[in-house]
Design an enzyme around this catalytic site. Sequence first.
Site, PDB file in Angstrom:
ATOM      1  N   HIS A 229      13.653   1.178   0.162  1.00  0.00           N
ATOM      2  CA  HIS A 229      13.738   2.256   1.153  1.00  0.00           C
ATOM      3  C   HIS A 229      14.167   1.692   2.493  1.00  0.00           C
ATOM      4  O   HIS A 229      13.782   0.587   2.868  1.00  0.00           O
ATOM      5  CB  HIS A 229      12.411   3.010   1.285  1.00  0.00           C
ATOM      6  CG  HIS A 229      11.210   2.141   1.495  1.00  0.00           C
ATOM      7  ND1 HIS A 229      10.625   1.423   0.470  1.00  0.00           N
ATOM      8  CD2 HIS A 229      10.487   1.861   2.595  1.00  0.00           C
ATOM      9  CE1 HIS A 229       9.587   0.756   0.931  1.00  0.00           C
ATOM     10  NE2 HIS A 229       9.483   0.992   2.235  1.00  0.00           N
TER      11      HIS A 229
ATOM     12  N   GLY B 277       6.178  -7.012   4.774  1.00  0.00           N
ATOM     13  CA  GLY B 277       5.420  -5.798   5.075  1.00  0.00           C
ATOM     14  C   GLY B 277       5.730  -4.625   4.173  1.00  0.00           C
ATOM     15  O   GLY B 277       5.390  -3.484   4.496  1.00  0.00           O
ATOM     16  N   GLN B 278       6.365  -4.884   3.027  1.00  0.00           N
ATOM     17  CA  GLN B 278       6.684  -3.790   2.099  1.00  0.00           C
ATOM     18  C   GLN B 278       5.429  -3.336   1.372  1.00  0.00           C
ATOM     19  O   GLN B 278       4.702  -4.163   0.809  1.00  0.00           O
ATOM     20  CB  GLN B 278       7.741  -4.257   1.089  1.00  0.00           C
ATOM     21  CG  GLN B 278       8.201  -3.136   0.163  1.00  0.00           C
ATOM     22  CD  GLN B 278       9.349  -3.561  -0.758  1.00  0.00           C
ATOM     23  OE1 GLN B 278       9.744  -4.727  -0.771  1.00  0.00           O
ATOM     24  NE2 GLN B 278       9.868  -2.625  -1.518  1.00  0.00           N
TER      25      GLN B 278
HETATM   26  P1  AMP Z   1       6.949   0.016   3.702  1.00  0.00           P
HETATM   27  O1  AMP Z   1       5.628  -0.359   4.313  1.00  0.00           O
HETATM   28  O2  AMP Z   1       8.145  -0.567   4.390  1.00  0.00           O
HETATM   29  O3  AMP Z   1       6.946  -0.250   2.214  1.00  0.00           O
HETATM   30  O4  AMP Z   1       7.108   1.569   3.926  1.00  0.00           O
HETATM   31  C1  AMP Z   1       6.471   2.521   3.132  1.00  0.00           C
HETATM   32  C2  AMP Z   1       6.423   3.771   3.952  1.00  0.00           C
HETATM   33  O5  AMP Z   1       6.181   4.853   3.085  1.00  0.00           O
HETATM   34  C3  AMP Z   1       5.316   3.803   5.005  1.00  0.00           C
HETATM   35  O6  AMP Z   1       5.904   3.977   6.290  1.00  0.00           O
HETATM   36  C4  AMP Z   1       4.458   4.991   4.586  1.00  0.00           C
HETATM   37  O7  AMP Z   1       3.968   5.711   5.697  1.00  0.00           O
HETATM   38  C5  AMP Z   1       5.427   5.801   3.765  1.00  0.00           C
HETATM   39  N1  AMP Z   1       4.852   6.662   2.760  1.00  0.00           N
HETATM   40  C6  AMP Z   1       3.939   6.330   1.806  1.00  0.00           C
HETATM   41  N2  AMP Z   1       3.688   7.376   1.012  1.00  0.00           N
HETATM   42  C7  AMP Z   1       4.471   8.394   1.453  1.00  0.00           C
HETATM   43  C8  AMP Z   1       4.666   9.753   1.050  1.00  0.00           C
HETATM   44  N3  AMP Z   1       3.994  10.282   0.005  1.00  0.00           N
HETATM   45  N4  AMP Z   1       5.543  10.519   1.753  1.00  0.00           N
HETATM   46  C9  AMP Z   1       6.209   9.994   2.802  1.00  0.00           C
HETATM   47  N5  AMP Z   1       6.069   8.725   3.229  1.00  0.00           N
HETATM   48  C10 AMP Z   1       5.204   7.941   2.575  1.00  0.00           C
END
Ligand code: AMP
Length: 114
Positions: free
Chosen positions: A100, A93-94
Amino acid sequence: MSEKSIFKRIIDKEIPADIVYEDDLCLAFRDLSPQAPTHVLVIPKKEIKSVATITDQDQALIGHLYLIIRNIARELGLGNGYRVVANCGAEGGQTVDHLHFHLLGGRQLKWPPG
Ligand code: AMP
């Protein structure tokens, strides 16, 4: 054309974020789409794509990130518990290719995740 990930652009202050902590090695900021009352992302400034590409040389850095996660959880009042999640790869789910850790808390979290 820039190949930078969205998180690298946040590190470089090219786009804004709600930053809760920063030091030489890492940055923590609130997720744009929070899945819990507290939802913070903790990222290394070093460009590591995912858990799958962490190297032996990153051992101290990853330990540092976890200590910072612990501190942020304390500071944000998550004394009743919280979850730390690192999604890895497509099936994990990345969606952003910069390592992060999600710090989620402030409500009862369910298990198993979807
Ligand atoms: P993942 O799906 O584990 O890769 O997590 C990526 C996360 O980044 C998601 O929860 C998004 O909501 C978050 N995200 C994407 N763009 C931004 C942004 N510009 N600022 C803060 N969070 C973000």
